[in-house]
Design a protein around this motif. Structure first.
Motif, mmCIF file in Angstrom:
data_model
loop_
_atom_site.group_PDB
_atom_site.id
_atom_site.type_symbol
_atom_site.label_atom_id
_atom_site.label_comp_id
_atom_site.label_asym_id
_atom_site.label_seq_id
_atom_site.Cartn_x
_atom_site.Cartn_y
_atom_site.Cartn_z
ATOM 1 N N SER A 192 0.830 -1.206 0.000
ATOM 2 C CA SER A 192 0.000 0.000 0.000
ATOM 3 C C SER A 192 0.866 1.257 0.000
ATOM 4 C CB SER A 192 -0.963 0.006 1.190
ATOM 5 O OG SER A 192 -0.258 0.139 2.398
ATOM 6 N N GLU A 193 2.025 1.218 0.652
ATOM 7 C CA GLU A 193 2.930 2.363 0.622
ATOM 8 C C GLU A 193 3.490 2.567 -0.780
ATOM 9 O OE1 GLU A 193 4.607 2.088 5.201
ATOM 10 O OE2 GLU A 193 5.926 1.583 3.550
ATOM 11 N N ALA A 194 3.748 1.479 -1.471
ATOM 12 C CA ALA A 194 4.333 1.560 -2.807
ATOM 13 C C ALA A 194 3.340 2.095 -3.830
ATOM 14 C CB ALA A 194 4.846 0.195 -3.234
ATOM 15 N N THR A 195 2.030 1.962 -3.560
ATOM 16 C CA THR A 195 1.042 2.391 -4.543
ATOM 17 C C THR A 195 0.779 3.895 -4.495
ATOM 18 O OG1 THR A 195 -0.759 1.864 -3.048
ATOM 19 C CG2 THR A 195 -0.112 0.154 -4.623
ATOM 20 N N ILE A 196 1.212 4.574 -3.437
ATOM 21 C CA ILE A 196 1.037 6.028 -3.367
ATOM 22 C C ILE A 196 2.111 6.666 -4.251
ATOM 23 C CG2 ILE A 196 1.073 8.070 -1.896
ATOM 24 C CD1 ILE A 196 0.193 6.250 0.414
ATOM 25 N N PRO A 197 1.686 7.271 -5.358
ATOM 26 C CA PRO A 197 2.678 7.838 -6.283
ATOM 27 C C PRO A 197 3.393 9.060 -5.711
ATOM 28 C CG PRO A 197 0.447 8.313 -7.026
ATOM 29 C CD PRO A 197 0.327 7.463 -5.803
ATOM 30 N N LYS A 198 4.604 9.236 -6.166
ATOM 31 C CA LYS A 198 5.384 10.418 -5.795
ATOM 32 C C LYS A 198 5.616 11.246 -7.043
ATOM 33 C CE LYS A 198 7.754 8.934 -1.693
ATOM 34 N NZ LYS A 198 9.005 9.005 -0.965
ATOM 35 N N SER A 246 5.145 12.848 -1.970
ATOM 36 C CA SER A 246 3.985 11.984 -2.152
ATOM 37 C C SER A 246 2.822 12.844 -2.649
ATOM 38 C CB SER A 246 3.623 11.321 -0.824
ATOM 39 O OG SER A 246 2.394 10.662 -0.943
ATOM 40 N N VAL A 247 2.109 12.348 -3.637
ATOM 41 C CA VAL A 247 0.980 13.093 -4.193
ATOM 42 C C VAL A 247 -0.067 13.364 -3.118
ATOM 43 C CG1 VAL A 247 -0.922 12.924 -5.859
ATOM 44 C CG2 VAL A 247 1.375 12.262 -6.537
ATOM 45 N N PRO A 276 -5.018 12.552 -13.173
ATOM 46 C CA PRO A 276 -5.347 11.137 -12.917
ATOM 47 C C PRO A 276 -5.306 10.767 -11.426
ATOM 48 C CG PRO A 276 -3.721 11.322 -14.679
ATOM 49 C CD PRO A 276 -3.880 12.683 -14.080
ATOM 50 N N GLN A 277 -4.654 11.584 -10.619
ATOM 51 C CA GLN A 277 -4.568 11.341 -9.170
ATOM 52 C C GLN A 277 -5.748 11.981 -8.424
ATOM 53 O OE1 GLN A 277 -2.247 9.224 -8.318
ATOM 54 N NE2 GLN A 277 -1.441 9.301 -10.392
ATOM 55 N N GLY A 278 -6.695 12.565 -9.159
ATOM 56 C CA GLY A 278 -7.895 13.132 -8.547
ATOM 57 C C GLY A 278 -7.881 14.637 -8.376
ATOM 58 N N PHE A 279 -6.789 15.298 -8.733
ATOM 59 C CA PHE A 279 -6.709 16.756 -8.581
ATOM 60 C C PHE A 279 -7.662 17.426 -9.569
ATOM 61 C CE2 PHE A 279 -3.099 15.505 -6.265
ATOM 62 C CZ PHE A 279 -2.642 16.575 -5.518
#
Length: 118
Positions: free
Chosen positions: A8-14, A27-28, A66-69
């Protein structure tokens, strides 16, 4: 269980934010909002940091959409996770969890409302 936490930590994009003397990896999920200032972009982070990048907001809007912004205004890109409420003043203003007020432009109102309902 530990492997699930690591996944789950790896899936949070930076995102890489190049500055004059360093490239900052953020981190996004820590980005509250971005503000355009001519060809520069200010990043406001959840820890209170403010980072100036010498690239236009459009470049980051395309990257972070794509990250919801969502683009609330020509010069404002916000992370919906940090929106506290919609104020009805001046036709529409977003109140962020840190107390900042972000104007919402007329053309973007419906799109911003749709994103906030999700």
């Amino acid at each position: 269980m530990l492997s699930q936490i690591k996944k789950s930590e790896a899936t949070i994009p930076k995102i890489a934010l190049p500055q004059q003397h360093e490239i900052r990896y953020v981190s996004v999920d820590d980005i509250v909002r971005c503000v355009a200032d001519n060809t520069y972009t200010f990043f406001f982070l959840s820890n209170g940091d403010k980072i100036l990048i010498s690239k236009p907001l459009k470049e980051y809007a395309d990257l972070l959409k794509p990250q919801g912004f969502v683009r609330a205004h020509q010069s404002h890109l916000v992370n919906p996770k940090f929106v506290k409420s919609w104020l009805k003043e001046d036709g529409g203003t977003l109140l962020m969890t840190n107390g900042d007020k972000i104007p919402v432009s007329k053309p973007n109102r419906e799109m911003v409302k749709e994103v906030l309902v999700k």
